[in-house]
Design a protein around this motif. Structure first.
Motif, PDB file in Angstrom:
ATOM      1  N   GLN A 197       0.820  -1.220   0.000  1.00 40.37           N
ATOM      2  CA  GLN A 197       0.000   0.000   0.000  1.00 40.37           C
ATOM      3  C   GLN A 197       0.853   1.267   0.000  1.00 40.37           C
ATOM      4  O   GLN A 197       0.442   2.285  -0.565  1.00 40.37           O
ATOM      5  CB  GLN A 197      -0.936   0.003   1.214  1.00 40.37           C
ATOM      6  N   GLY A 200       1.432   2.121  -3.507  1.00 39.37           N
ATOM      7  CA  GLY A 200       0.266   2.744  -4.109  1.00 39.37           C
ATOM      8  C   GLY A 200       0.122   4.202  -3.729  1.00 39.37           C
ATOM      9  O   GLY A 200      -0.204   5.056  -4.566  1.00 39.37           O
ATOM     10  N   TYR A 223      -0.438  -1.618  -4.622  1.00 39.19           N
ATOM     11  CA  TYR A 223      -1.905  -1.661  -4.665  1.00 39.19           C
ATOM     12  C   TYR A 223      -2.468  -0.597  -3.742  1.00 39.19           C
ATOM     13  O   TYR A 223      -1.761  -0.006  -2.926  1.00 39.19           O
ATOM     14  CB  TYR A 223      -2.443  -3.045  -4.265  1.00 39.19           C
ATOM     15  N   ASN A 230      -7.519   1.619  -6.578  1.00 36.01           N
ATOM     16  CA  ASN A 230      -6.682   0.526  -7.073  1.00 36.01           C
ATOM     17  C   ASN A 230      -6.821   0.372  -8.584  1.00 36.01           C
ATOM     18  O   ASN A 230      -5.828   0.128  -9.291  1.00 36.01           O
ATOM     19  CB  ASN A 230      -7.058  -0.780  -6.370  1.00 36.01           C
ATOM     20  N   ALA A 255      -5.122  -7.572  -4.478  1.00 35.88           N
ATOM     21  CA  ALA A 255      -5.385  -6.307  -5.170  1.00 35.88           C
ATOM     22  C   ALA A 255      -4.237  -5.935  -6.101  1.00 35.88           C
ATOM     23  O   ALA A 255      -4.452  -5.298  -7.144  1.00 35.88           O
ATOM     24  CB  ALA A 255      -5.629  -5.194  -4.151  1.00 35.88           C
ATOM     25  N   SER A 256      -3.015  -6.324  -5.745  1.00 33.82           N
ATOM     26  CA  SER A 256      -1.869  -6.071  -6.612  1.00 33.82           C
ATOM     27  C   SER A 256      -1.868  -7.025  -7.802  1.00 33.82           C
ATOM     28  O   SER A 256      -1.633  -6.618  -8.944  1.00 33.82           O
ATOM     29  CB  SER A 256      -0.575  -6.220  -5.816  1.00 33.82           C
ATOM     30  N   THR A 259      -4.228  -6.052 -10.760  1.00 37.91           N
ATOM     31  CA  THR A 259      -3.877  -5.007 -11.733  1.00 37.91           C
ATOM     32  C   THR A 259      -2.541  -5.249 -12.423  1.00 37.91           C
ATOM     33  O   THR A 259      -2.113  -4.424 -13.228  1.00 37.91           O
ATOM     34  CB  THR A 259      -3.823  -3.629 -11.039  1.00 37.91           C
TER      35      THR A 259
END
Length: 308
Positions: A197, A200, A223, A230, A255-256, A259
């Motif tokens: 995070q 991100g 992420y 995201n 979440a990473s 994408t």
């Protein structure tokens, strides 16, 4: 007659001596006051307690953000090479020396000619406690399963999410603004290494130009917890102009992983200069994987920064 004259003489001598006795009796009073009220000594500042007693004292620095002190861990370069400094920001809710890959990189990048500045990451909000009143336990619920079954439950209420995201970004902006003075002893290029995070958040800040661009950006499993943010991350990353190494681990945050392909294809589509994505296993208990990651970072940083 002689006795009378002697008596008068004695009285005169006694009267003339009274002022002297009076002066003598007031002097001790002044000294007594001075002894009862001595000058107040200047208090000695109490040194700040640190959680890094296992590290050399010279490695532990502090920066001040909103009147609070936060740790910054500084390790000098080693050997003949003096390329610059690596700013290392671990995942949120950790420390400047969180165990794992980031701590390994912080300690072992120095022989390659990079000083390391380990930054304290921003915190996550406490897990929300959505309590149910006792009288409602047996009542039929309304929209209990409104959240998708394949998504994690929200950690905070939606109305608090934006506020906390802003607080995290403000914390990082204030942290980064103080690194120039501390890193002044390590002239040269700047590489920024961050994960999860924190990665991100930094991508967002760089895209908004709220922090200065590093010479090289290394992101590991980037992420954002917020779904909308995201999904916007790949485009923000692809539009950055500095050389970027995007490291994705097969066991990274969902979440990473979600994408990863979009980050790569969008960077190619937009012809982002010097973007590279690589897949590396980063098991928390596998130091050989950490060494592979470090070697990849060192090679990319030296080559892309022009500091070889």
């Amino acid at each position: 007659m002689v006795r009378i004259l002697c008596f008068i003489f004695s009285c005169i001598v006694g009267i003339t001596a009274l002022p002297s006795f009076s002066a003598d009796t007031t002097t001790p009073a002044v000294n007594t006051v001075e002894k009862e009220n001595p000058p107040t000594p200047t208090p000695t500042p109490t040194p700040k307690k640190t959680n890094y007693n296992y590290l050399p004292a010279s490695e532990i620095k502090q920066i001040t953000i909103d009147n609070k002190q936060y740790d910054l861990l500084v390790r000098p370069w080693e050997g003949k090479k003096k390329l610059g400094a690596a700013i290392i920001l671990p995942a949120t809710n950790g420390t400047a020396d969180s165990p794992g890959l980031m701590a390994f990189v912080r300690r072992n990048i120095n022989p390659a000619g990079w000083a390391s500045l380990g930054v304290t990451p921003p915190t996550e909000p406490p897990t929300a406690n959505f309590a149910t009143d006792a009288t409602e336990v047996t009542s039929a619920g309304a929209a209990q399963l409104s959240a998708p079954s394949n998504k994690a439950s929200l950690k905070v209420k939606p109305e608090d999410n934006n506020k906390h995201q802003q607080e995290q970004e403000d914390f990082l902006v204030k942290s980064m603004s103080q690194l120039d003075a501390i890193g002044a002893d390590y002239a040269g290029k700047r590489i920024l290494i961050t994960a999860d995070q924190s990665a991100g958040l930094l991508i967002s800040l760089l895209s908004q130009k709220k922090i200065a661009n590093p010479d090289v950006l290394i992101v590991i499993n980037p992420y954002r917890e917020d779904e909308q943010r995201n999904q916007a991350l790949p485009e923000l990353l692809a539009k950055l102009t500095m050389p970027i190494l995007d490291i994705q681990s097969p066991d990274g945050h969902p979440a990473s992983l979600e994408t990863a392909n979009h980050r790569k294809t969008l960077a190619v589509t937009l012809e982002s200069p010097n973007y590279r994505q690589t897949t590396l296993a980063l098991n928390l208990d596998n130091e050989s994987a950490w060494q592979n990651c470090l070697n990849t970072i060192k090679g990319f940083a030296a080559r892309m920064s022009g500091a070889q």
